[in-house]
Design a protein around this motif. Structure first.
Motif, PDB file in Angstrom:
ATOM      1  N   ARG A 135     -43.207 -14.644  18.179  1.00  0.00           N
ATOM      2  CA  ARG A 135     -42.564 -15.387  17.085  1.00  0.00           C
ATOM      3  C   ARG A 135     -43.142 -15.014  15.732  1.00  0.00           C
ATOM      4  O   ARG A 135     -42.490 -15.178  14.719  1.00  0.00           O
ATOM      5  CB  ARG A 135     -42.715 -16.888  17.315  1.00  0.00           C
ATOM      6  N   ILE A 136     -44.389 -14.543  15.723  1.00  0.00           N
ATOM      7  CA  ILE A 136     -45.003 -14.124  14.461  1.00  0.00           C
ATOM      8  C   ILE A 136     -45.061 -12.598  14.411  1.00  0.00           C
ATOM      9  O   ILE A 136     -45.434 -11.964  15.377  1.00  0.00           O
ATOM     10  CB  ILE A 136     -46.414 -14.720  14.274  1.00  0.00           C
ATOM     11  N   ASP A 137     -44.639 -12.030  13.317  1.00  0.00           N
ATOM     12  CA  ASP A 137     -44.763 -10.597  13.070  1.00  0.00           C
ATOM     13  C   ASP A 137     -44.303  -9.754  14.263  1.00  0.00           C
ATOM     14  O   ASP A 137     -44.986  -8.820  14.674  1.00  0.00           O
ATOM     15  CB  ASP A 137     -46.223 -10.282  12.698  1.00  0.00           C
ATOM     16  N   HIS A 138     -43.159 -10.080  14.827  1.00  0.00           N
ATOM     17  CA  HIS A 138     -42.698  -9.424  16.055  1.00  0.00           C
ATOM     18  C   HIS A 138     -42.537  -7.918  15.918  1.00  0.00           C
ATOM     19  O   HIS A 138     -42.724  -7.187  16.884  1.00  0.00           O
ATOM     20  CB  HIS A 138     -41.403 -10.065  16.564  1.00  0.00           C
ATOM     21  N   ILE A 178     -46.436 -15.283  22.024  1.00  0.00           N
ATOM     22  CA  ILE A 178     -47.326 -15.182  20.867  1.00  0.00           C
ATOM     23  C   ILE A 178     -46.616 -15.839  19.702  1.00  0.00           C
ATOM     24  O   ILE A 178     -45.634 -15.310  19.181  1.00  0.00           O
ATOM     25  CB  ILE A 178     -47.691 -13.720  20.562  1.00  0.00           C
ATOM     26  N   LYS A 179     -47.119 -17.003  19.308  1.00  0.00           N
ATOM     27  CA  LYS A 179     -46.469 -17.756  18.236  1.00  0.00           C
ATOM     28  C   LYS A 179     -47.390 -18.041  17.060  1.00  0.00           C
ATOM     29  O   LYS A 179     -46.946 -18.489  16.025  1.00  0.00           O
ATOM     30  CB  LYS A 179     -45.908 -19.065  18.795  1.00  0.00           C
ATOM     31  N   ASP A 180     -48.691 -17.764  17.250  1.00  0.00           N
ATOM     32  CA  ASP A 180     -49.661 -17.986  16.190  1.00  0.00           C
ATOM     33  C   ASP A 180     -50.931 -17.194  16.514  1.00  0.00           C
ATOM     34  O   ASP A 180     -51.032 -16.609  17.595  1.00  0.00           O
ATOM     35  CB  ASP A 180     -49.963 -19.486  16.040  1.00  0.00           C
ATOM     36  N   PRO A 181     -51.893 -17.149  15.597  1.00  0.00           N
ATOM     37  CA  PRO A 181     -53.120 -16.385  15.869  1.00  0.00           C
ATOM     38  C   PRO A 181     -53.869 -16.859  17.122  1.00  0.00           C
ATOM     39  O   PRO A 181     -54.476 -16.051  17.822  1.00  0.00           O
ATOM     40  CB  PRO A 181     -53.964 -16.615  14.607  1.00  0.00           C
ATOM     41  N   GLN A 182     -53.785 -18.144  17.448  1.00  0.00           N
ATOM     42  CA  GLN A 182     -54.477 -18.651  18.633  1.00  0.00           C
ATOM     43  C   GLN A 182     -53.860 -18.094  19.918  1.00  0.00           C
ATOM     44  O   GLN A 182     -54.566 -17.760  20.867  1.00  0.00           O
ATOM     45  CB  GLN A 182     -54.463 -20.190  18.672  1.00  0.00           C
ATOM     46  N   SER A 183     -52.547 -17.983  19.973  1.00  0.00           N
ATOM     47  CA  SER A 183     -51.908 -17.439  21.170  1.00  0.00           C
ATOM     48  C   SER A 183     -52.184 -15.940  21.301  1.00  0.00           C
ATOM     49  O   SER A 183     -52.323 -15.429  22.409  1.00  0.00           O
ATOM     50  CB  SER A 183     -50.405 -17.730  21.183  1.00  0.00           C
ATOM     51  N   HIS A 184     -52.287 -15.224  20.171  1.00  0.00           N
ATOM     52  CA  HIS A 184     -52.678 -13.812  20.217  1.00  0.00           C
ATOM     53  C   HIS A 184     -54.086 -13.703  20.792  1.00  0.00           C
ATOM     54  O   HIS A 184     -54.349 -12.852  21.633  1.00  0.00           O
ATOM     55  CB  HIS A 184     -52.623 -13.184  18.826  1.00  0.00           C
ATOM     56  N   LYS A 185     -54.973 -14.577  20.351  1.00  0.00           N
ATOM     57  CA  LYS A 185     -56.348 -14.571  20.860  1.00  0.00           C
ATOM     58  C   LYS A 185     -56.372 -14.884  22.356  1.00  0.00           C
ATOM     59  O   LYS A 185     -57.147 -14.298  23.108  1.00  0.00           O
ATOM     60  CB  LYS A 185     -57.202 -15.580  20.093  1.00  0.00           C
TER      61      LYS A 185
END
Length: 148
Positions: free
Chosen positions: A27-30, A129-136
């Motif tokens: 959802r972020i920077d796809h 992946i919807k925010d930096p926490q989900s990327h982490k």
């Protein structure tokens, strides 16, 4: 090939990159996660030894990032003396070496293949992946599994 023939003499590890596909677009920077293989993914670099044990792992770059950029940002490139002695790192004839080495690179590719077969969730991550926490979280998931 015998065990002696299938390892590169004096080699301490085999390095290559791999992609871990994502089941859906982040959802972020796809667009940064969209790789040259036309899939959304997370990239990693690993070094394995001749017994296919992972000795170094760098995970978490979006799929569009080139392998060379991942390596150039890795700790092993920035601080080679932390991992290798000067005599081990002194090989600078890269073109000639890369041509010779390409036949041995199959070791790290086998390592990634075994890892993805053993932990099938790595074939296609069903994590949004919807925010930096989900990327982490994706990074931690890959690192935890790869460390086993």
């Amino acid at each position: 090939m015998t065990l002696v023939e299938d390892c590169l003499p004096h080699c301490v590890g085999y390095l290559d990159g791999s992609e871990f596909y994502l089941a859906e677009a982040p959802r972020i920077d796809h667009t940064s996660y969209y790789s040259r293989k036309q899939r959304y993914s997370i990239k990693s670099h690993a070094i394995c030894d001749n017994k296919l044990r992972i000795r170094y792992l760098n995970v978490g770059f979006p799929g569009s990032v080139h392998d060379a950029r991942i390596f150039n940002n890795s700790d092993i490139e920035k601080n080679p003396s932390k991992y290798l002695s000067d005599s081990q790192w002194s090989l600078r004839e890269r073109e000639k070496f890369n041509k010779y080495f390409s036949g041995y690179r199959v070791k790290i590719q086998q390592c990634f293949g075994i890892l993805k077969e053993k932990f099938s969730s790595l074939k296609e991550l069903r994590i949004r992946i919807k925010d930096p926490q989900s990327h982490k979280f994706v990074y931690c998931w890959n690192f935890t599994i790869s460390s086993r």
